[in-house]
Design a protein around this motif. Structure first.
Motif, PDB file in Angstrom:
ATOM      1  N   SER A  23       0.835  -1.211   0.000  1.00 35.27           N
ATOM      2  CA  SER A  23       0.000   0.000   0.000  1.00 35.27           C
ATOM      3  C   SER A  23       0.864   1.253   0.000  1.00 35.27           C
ATOM      4  O   SER A  23       0.554   2.234  -0.683  1.00 35.27           O
ATOM      5  CB  SER A  23      -0.935  -0.001   1.216  1.00 35.27           C
ATOM      6  OG  SER A  23      -1.822  -1.107   1.149  1.00 35.27           O
ATOM      7  N   ILE A  36      -4.710   2.753   2.928  1.00 36.26           N
ATOM      8  CA  ILE A  36      -4.192   3.032   4.265  1.00 36.26           C
ATOM      9  C   ILE A  36      -3.068   2.063   4.626  1.00 36.26           C
ATOM     10  O   ILE A  36      -2.960   0.964   4.097  1.00 36.26           O
ATOM     11  CB  ILE A  36      -5.301   3.021   5.343  1.00 36.26           C
ATOM     12  CG1 ILE A  36      -5.941   1.651   5.488  1.00 36.26           C
ATOM     13  CG2 ILE A  36      -6.337   4.086   5.023  1.00 36.26           C
ATOM     14  CD1 ILE A  36      -6.842   1.543   6.710  1.00 36.26           C
ATOM     15  N   THR A  44      -4.872  -3.644   4.968  1.00 30.55           N
ATOM     16  CA  THR A  44      -5.677  -3.554   3.742  1.00 30.55           C
ATOM     17  C   THR A  44      -6.645  -4.722   3.693  1.00 30.55           C
ATOM     18  O   THR A  44      -6.224  -5.870   3.803  1.00 30.55           O
ATOM     19  CB  THR A  44      -4.759  -3.601   2.489  1.00 30.55           C
ATOM     20  OG1 THR A  44      -3.749  -2.606   2.631  1.00 30.55           O
ATOM     21  CG2 THR A  44      -5.548  -3.366   1.217  1.00 30.55           C
ATOM     22  N   ASP A  63      -4.151  -2.736  -5.589  1.00 31.40           N
ATOM     23  CA  ASP A  63      -3.599  -3.021  -4.263  1.00 31.40           C
ATOM     24  C   ASP A  63      -4.455  -4.115  -3.642  1.00 31.40           C
ATOM     25  O   ASP A  63      -5.666  -4.133  -3.796  1.00 31.40           O
ATOM     26  CB  ASP A  63      -3.626  -1.776  -3.376  1.00 31.40           C
ATOM     27  CG  ASP A  63      -2.883  -1.998  -2.056  1.00 31.40           C
ATOM     28  OD1 ASP A  63      -2.070  -2.948  -1.974  1.00 31.40           O
ATOM     29  OD2 ASP A  63      -3.120  -1.237  -1.101  1.00 31.40           O
ATOM     30  N   THR A  64      -3.799  -5.022  -2.974  1.00 34.48           N
ATOM     31  CA  THR A  64      -4.528  -6.173  -2.462  1.00 34.48           C
ATOM     32  C   THR A  64      -4.194  -6.392  -0.994  1.00 34.48           C
ATOM     33  O   THR A  64      -3.146  -5.979  -0.518  1.00 34.48           O
ATOM     34  CB  THR A  64      -4.114  -7.457  -3.217  1.00 34.48           C
ATOM     35  OG1 THR A  64      -2.715  -7.694  -2.980  1.00 34.48           O
ATOM     36  CG2 THR A  64      -4.365  -7.327  -4.702  1.00 34.48           C
TER      37      THR A  64
END
Ligand SMILES: Nc1nc2c(ncn2[C@@H]2O[C@H](COP(=O)(O)OP(=O)(O)O)[C@@H](O)[C@H]2O)c(=O)[nH]1
Ligand SMILES: [Mg+2]
Length: 298
Positions: A23, A36, A44, A63-64
Motif C-alpha cells: 500500500s 491506508i 488492507t 492493491d490487495t
C-alpha cells in the motif's frame, strides 16, 4: 524523424505477504494516500485501484490484502480478493522486504508460477539496508527463485528508485487508450476513503486484537459550502472492545476522531466536521451475511 510513441495503458497487480509495503508503494507512485498503511499486518482488507496517469501512459495498480493462510472468514475473504487480482492484469509486482525471505513469500511465489503474465520483483525497504552491498547476495538468491522479468530494489517510504519500477512496467503495458478518466486516482468513493482513514487511526491508536474486530461505516456524508459533515459508525464485535475504543472518559475516541479528521481534511482539501459512534455488532468477522452487508463480497 521520430514517431510519437502510442499511449499505453494497463493493469498491474501488487501482491506479497502482509506488511511488505504494497500500500505504501501504491501511495508513493500516486503521490496521494489512497490505501491506508500501518505497522501491523492485514491493514488492507479490500482490493482497490490506484490510477497513475502521465502524458504517455496510464497504469492501474491493484492493491490487495496480503496473501496468507487463515481459517477466519474475513481473512479468507482477503486472500481471495488478493488472488483474484492476478486475473487479467498485464504485469504482476511481487513485493518482498529487503534481506527477508519467509515461508509466506515462498507460498505466494508458488502461486505466481501459474500466472502467464510477467512478474517483476520489488525489493522494498532498502533504506534499512546499510551498507547497500549487503543487498547483492539477497538479490542473487531472489533471482534464482523465479524467472522474474526484472528485479527492482527500492524504498516506497523514501520514494527511492520508483522511476525504475515505472520504467519496467511501462514497456510491459499494451498500447491502448486510458481505462479511466485522467483525473481519477481510484475506483473507490470518497465515502469509502474517509471510512478507511478512520480505520487507519484505529490501527494506529489501538493495540492487540481490537483493530481486527473493527469496521467503519460512513452513515452520512454531506458537502456544504466549505465544510463536509461526516457521521460514521465504528463497529466492534464485543462490549469490551467498545469500551477500549471509547477509552477513559472518551479520550481514545476523541483522539481517533481528531487524527482522522485531519487526514480527511487533507484528502478532501476542505474543512471537515466528523462525528463518530461506536456500536457493537456481535461476531461480524465470522458471519457471511454481516460481511456481505459491510462490503466484503466474494
Ligand atoms: N523502512 C521502510 N518502511 C516501509 C517502507 N515501505 C513501507 N514501510 C512500512 O511497512 C509497514 C507496512 O506497510 P504497508 O504499506 O501497510 O504494507 P502492506 O501490508 O504490504 O500494504 C508500514 O509501517 C510502512 O510504513 C520502506 O520503504 N521503508
Ligand atoms: Mg496494504
Amino acid at each position: 524523424m521520430t514517431e510519437k510513441a502510442e499511449f499505453r495503458s494497463g493493469m498491474v497487480a501488487l501482491v506479497g505477504r502482509p506488511n511488505v509495503g504494497k500500500s505504501t508503494l501504491m501511495n508513493a507512485v500516486l503521490g496521494e494516500k489512497v490505501s491506508i498503511v500501518s505497522r501491523r499486518p492485514q491493514t488492507t482488507r479490500h482490493r482497490l485501484l490506484g490510477v497513475h496517469t502521465t502524458g504517455d501512459h496510464q497504469m492501474v495498480f491493484v492493491d490487495t490484502p496480503g496473501i496468507h493462510q487463515s481459517k477466519k472468514k474475513i481473512n479468507q475473504y482477503m486472500v481471495q480478493a488478493a488472488l483474484s487480482a492476478l486475473e487479467g492484469v498485464d504485469a504482476v509486482v511481487f513485493v518482498v522486504e529487503a534481506l527477508k525471505w519467509t515461508e509466506g513469500d515462498a507460498a505466494i511465489l508458488e502461486r505466481l508460477g501459474e500466472v502467464g503474465t510477467p512478474v517483476i520483483a520489488v525489493v522494498n525497504k532498502v533504506d534499512r539496508v546499510s551498507p547497500r552491498e549487503k543487498l547483492l547476495p539477497y538479490l542473487e538468491e531472489l533471482q534464482g527463485r523465479f524467472p522474474f522479468a526484472a528485479l527492482v530494489p527500492l524504498s516506497a517510504e523514501k520514494g527511492d528508485n520508483l522511476d525504475s519500477l515505472l520504467g519496467e512496467l511501462e514497456v510491459r503495458l499494451p498500447e491502448g487508450p486510458p481505462l479511466f478518466p485522467e483525473d481519477q486516482i481510484t475506483d473507490r468513493s470518497l465515502r469509502f476513503l474517509c471510512a478507511e482513514l478512520i480505520r487507519e487511526q484505529v490501527f494506529h491508536q489501538l493495540g492487540e486484537e481490537v483493530p481486527y474486530a473493527t469496521e467503519v461505516q460512513v452513515e452520512h456524508f454531506q458537502e456544504e459550502e466549505g465544510l463536509v459533515r461526516i457521521n460514521a459508525n465504528i463497529l466492534v464485535e464485543r462490549e469490551g472492545q467498545k469500551a477500549i475504543v471509547l477509552g477513559r472518559q472518551g479520550r481514545r475516541i476523541k483522539a481517533i476522531g481528531t487524527q482522522a479528521r485531519l487526514a480527511i481534511e487533507h484528502l478532501l482539501e476542505a474543512r471537515v466536521h466528523l462525528e463518530l459512534f461506536v456500536r457493537v455488532r456481535e461476531g461480524w468477522t465470522g458471519d457471511d451475511r454481516a460481511l456481505r452487508e459491510l462490503g466484503y463480497e466474494g
